[in-house]
Motif scaffolding. Structure first.
Motif, PDB file in Angstrom:
ATOM      1  N   ASP A 123       0.802  -1.217   0.000  1.00 14.70           N
ATOM      2  CA  ASP A 123       0.000   0.000   0.000  1.00 14.70           C
ATOM      3  C   ASP A 123       0.841   1.277   0.000  1.00 14.70           C
ATOM      4  O   ASP A 123       0.441   2.284  -0.581  1.00 14.70           O
ATOM      5  CB  ASP A 123      -0.960   0.001   1.189  1.00 14.70           C
ATOM      6  N   TRP A 124       2.008   1.254   0.633  1.00 15.94           N
ATOM      7  CA  TRP A 124       2.826   2.473   0.606  1.00 15.94           C
ATOM      8  C   TRP A 124       3.304   2.775  -0.818  1.00 15.94           C
ATOM      9  O   TRP A 124       3.470   3.937  -1.192  1.00 15.94           O
ATOM     10  CB  TRP A 124       3.999   2.394   1.573  1.00 15.94           C
ATOM     11  N   ALA A 127       0.290   4.098  -2.819  1.00 14.71           N
ATOM     12  CA  ALA A 127       0.114   5.540  -2.593  1.00 14.71           C
ATOM     13  C   ALA A 127       0.885   6.357  -3.621  1.00 14.71           C
ATOM     14  O   ALA A 127       0.400   7.384  -4.112  1.00 14.71           O
ATOM     15  CB  ALA A 127       0.570   5.903  -1.176  1.00 14.71           C
ATOM     16  N   ARG A 128       2.072   5.897  -3.989  1.00 12.68           N
ATOM     17  CA  ARG A 128       2.874   6.603  -4.985  1.00 12.68           C
ATOM     18  C   ARG A 128       2.198   6.552  -6.356  1.00 12.68           C
ATOM     19  O   ARG A 128       2.106   7.571  -7.060  1.00 12.68           O
ATOM     20  CB  ARG A 128       4.276   5.991  -5.048  1.00 12.68           C
ATOM     21  N   PHE A 159      -4.344   7.223   1.784  1.00 11.22           N
ATOM     22  CA  PHE A 159      -3.845   7.476   0.436  1.00 11.22           C
ATOM     23  C   PHE A 159      -4.902   7.237  -0.640  1.00 11.22           C
ATOM     24  O   PHE A 159      -4.756   7.669  -1.770  1.00 11.22           O
ATOM     25  CB  PHE A 159      -2.606   6.621   0.147  1.00 11.22           C
ATOM     26  N   ASP A 209       9.504   1.842   5.469  1.00 10.53           N
ATOM     27  CA  ASP A 209       8.044   1.737   5.452  1.00 10.53           C
ATOM     28  C   ASP A 209       7.548   0.568   6.286  1.00 10.53           C
ATOM     29  O   ASP A 209       6.385   0.563   6.693  1.00 10.53           O
ATOM     30  CB  ASP A 209       7.557   1.588   4.009  1.00 10.53           C
ATOM     31  N   TRP A 296      -1.425  -3.711   7.495  1.00 12.93           N
ATOM     32  CA  TRP A 296      -1.032  -3.273   6.157  1.00 12.93           C
ATOM     33  C   TRP A 296      -1.674  -4.185   5.117  1.00 12.93           C
ATOM     34  O   TRP A 296      -2.182  -5.258   5.436  1.00 12.93           O
ATOM     35  CB  TRP A 296       0.490  -3.279   5.981  1.00 12.93           C
ATOM     36  N   ARG A 376      -0.689   6.256   8.167  1.00 14.99           N
ATOM     37  CA  ARG A 376      -0.664   7.160   7.014  1.00 14.99           C
ATOM     38  C   ARG A 376       0.663   6.963   6.296  1.00 14.99           C
ATOM     39  O   ARG A 376       1.691   6.647   6.910  1.00 14.99           O
ATOM     40  CB  ARG A 376      -0.867   8.610   7.433  1.00 14.99           C
ATOM     41  N   ASP A 377       0.641   7.118   4.987  1.00 15.40           N
ATOM     42  CA  ASP A 377       1.857   6.883   4.221  1.00 15.40           C
ATOM     43  C   ASP A 377       2.814   8.057   4.338  1.00 15.40           C
ATOM     44  O   ASP A 377       2.436   9.172   4.703  1.00 15.40           O
ATOM     45  CB  ASP A 377       1.527   6.614   2.755  1.00 15.40           C
ATOM     46  N   THR A 379       4.760  10.935   2.821  1.00 14.07           N
ATOM     47  CA  THR A 379       4.515  11.750   1.636  1.00 14.07           C
ATOM     48  C   THR A 379       5.783  11.876   0.802  1.00 14.07           C
ATOM     49  O   THR A 379       6.897  11.620   1.269  1.00 14.07           O
ATOM     50  CB  THR A 379       4.022  13.146   2.014  1.00 14.07           C
ATOM     51  N   ARG A 383       9.753  11.801   2.115  1.00  9.92           N
ATOM     52  CA  ARG A 383      10.451  10.549   1.902  1.00  9.92           C
ATOM     53  C   ARG A 383      11.964  10.662   1.812  1.00  9.92           C
ATOM     54  O   ARG A 383      12.696   9.885   2.447  1.00  9.92           O
ATOM     55  CB  ARG A 383       9.918   9.842   0.655  1.00  9.92           C
TER      56      ARG A 383
END
Length: 396
Positions: A123-124, A127-128, A159, A209, A296, A376-377, A379, A383
């Motif tokens: 998921d992280w 998000a990208r 995200f 992450d 996750w 929350r991821d 940003t 990063r």
């Protein structure tokens, strides 16, 4: 649908490197380089699903059910193909999130198709993709099972509010694994990783992450809204434990070997891995700490310009049928994103399969669910700086 009597899978969640592989490109694109962004009106290609009954799906190795006697056969996919007439090219090509990002990003940032209709990443990383406009919104009218059965805990991550672009494939928990016999006691809190009797026999996950959320939860932080100060507090704490010699090393999935051998007594770990380890060593325990743990997912997405969108949407929905989700859960042993699959497993004639319905690492009970949260991821703006600091600590 027949369920397997036992799970034969190995863990497939591998080391995720915050700045490895294609991450340099990912960081650049994520920081707002406009040519990389695909606007909403440019994400869809002509959908040929009605006349071209096929799709290509990229997934991780060992992440789908296989036949006990013939591992080249995938029963849930075969059932979909038989029911719909849609042929699925299933490619086990994803071994690392950043590596896969580097593979497909040149096409996506240049407004070209990837040749894949469905992909699964953490998921992280999802998000990208969502921030860059590299995925298409799914049509829930074609996905009644997703609408009805998706676990409420997973329905609206920060995200992707409402899960418009992503659907969880499987979920897991990042918590603490330990050897009860060798440690001589229970471990219930993140702070116990720093106990003197565990000195030099603790490991943390090396990926930024993967590691940060659980450590923040140990400080009482709400990981759905953590701050930069929370992150740097964790880094300060970990740096101190490194100096003291408390932490043996930072690991990917190789913590499994250390825990099994006894070189490590306690570590950050993934729930699905521990289920596999417990089959050989019942003294290995997994705990969701009193302060909470991170929930996750690795999620399905339809890339921009995919040409078999409808076919892909139907395949996603197929795996959200509770019968199919139960078959998958019995094989992969991660947290099932379809709680209704629990009743299917409970009704299985095979006792070992039926017992999976009572495993809280596959179907978290109410008490455990109250302690789980989706972080929350990180940003794009955060990063680069965060990864630089964390990687220096972890020796990456």
């Amino acid at each position: 649908m027949a369920l397997p009597s036992t799970s034969s899978s190995l863990s497939r969640r591998t080391l995720l490197r915050a700045l490895g592989g294609g991450a340099a490109l990912g960081g650049l694109a994520g920081c707002g380089v406009r040519p990389a962004y695909v606007s909403a009106g440019d994400r869809a290609a002509t959908d040929v699903s009605a006349t071209d009954k096929r799709l290509t799906w990229a997934n991780w190795p060992l992440y789908i059910d296989t036949d006990d006697e013939d591992e080249t056969r995938r029963p849930s996919l075969e059932a979909f193909e038989k029911r719909t007439g849609i042929s699925v090219e299933y490619v086990e090509e994803i071994n690392d999130n950043d590596e896969f990002f580097g593979k497909v990003s040149p096409a996506l940032m240049n407004h070209q198709g990837t040749g894949r209709d469905l992909i699964v990443v953490s998921d992280w990383m999802c998000a990208r993709f969502v921030r860059l406009g590299w995925v298409q919104e799914m049509d829930r009218a074609r996905q009644p099972n997703v609408t009805e059965y998706l676990d409420p805990l997973l329905r609206s991550p920060a995200f992707d509010p409402g899960r418009k672009y992503t659907v969880p494939w499987q979920s897991g928990i990042t918590g603490i694994a330990y050897n009860r016999r060798r440690s001589g006691r229970e471990i219930r809190s993140v702070s116990e990783l720093w106990a003197s009797d565990l000195k030099g026999r603790v490991t943390l996950l090396s990926g930024l992450d993967e590691a940060f959320a659980l450590l923040m939860q140990g400080n009482g932080v709400d990981i759905t809204r953590w701050t930069a100060d929370d992150f740097h507090t964790v880094c300060d704490q970990v740096e101190e434990q490194v100096r003291k010699g408390q932490i043996r090393r930072f690991t990917g999935n190789d913590y499994i070997k250390d825990l099994s051998s006894g070189d490590v007594l306690a570590c950050q770990a993934y729930s699905g891995d521990v289920i596999q380890l417990q089959a050989d060593d019942p003294d290995i325990r997994f705990v969701v700490p009193d302060e909470g743990a991170e929930l996750w997912s690795e999620s399905l997405m339809i890339p921009a310009l995919a040409r078999h969108k409808t076919n892909a949407e139907r395949l996603v929905d197929h795996h959200y049928d509770p019968e199919v989700a139960a078959e998958l859960a019995a094989w992969v042993n991660y947290v099932c994103p379809v709680p209704a699959a629990r009743d299917v497993l409970a009704a299985a004639q095979d006792e070992e399969t039926a017992a999976l319905a009572e495993d809280p690492l596959i179907f978290p009970d109410t008490a455990m669910r109250e302690r789980l949260a989706i972080a929350r991821d990180i940003t794009s703006e955060e990063r680069v700086g965060f990864a630089k600091r964390w990687n220096a600590i972890a020796g990456l």
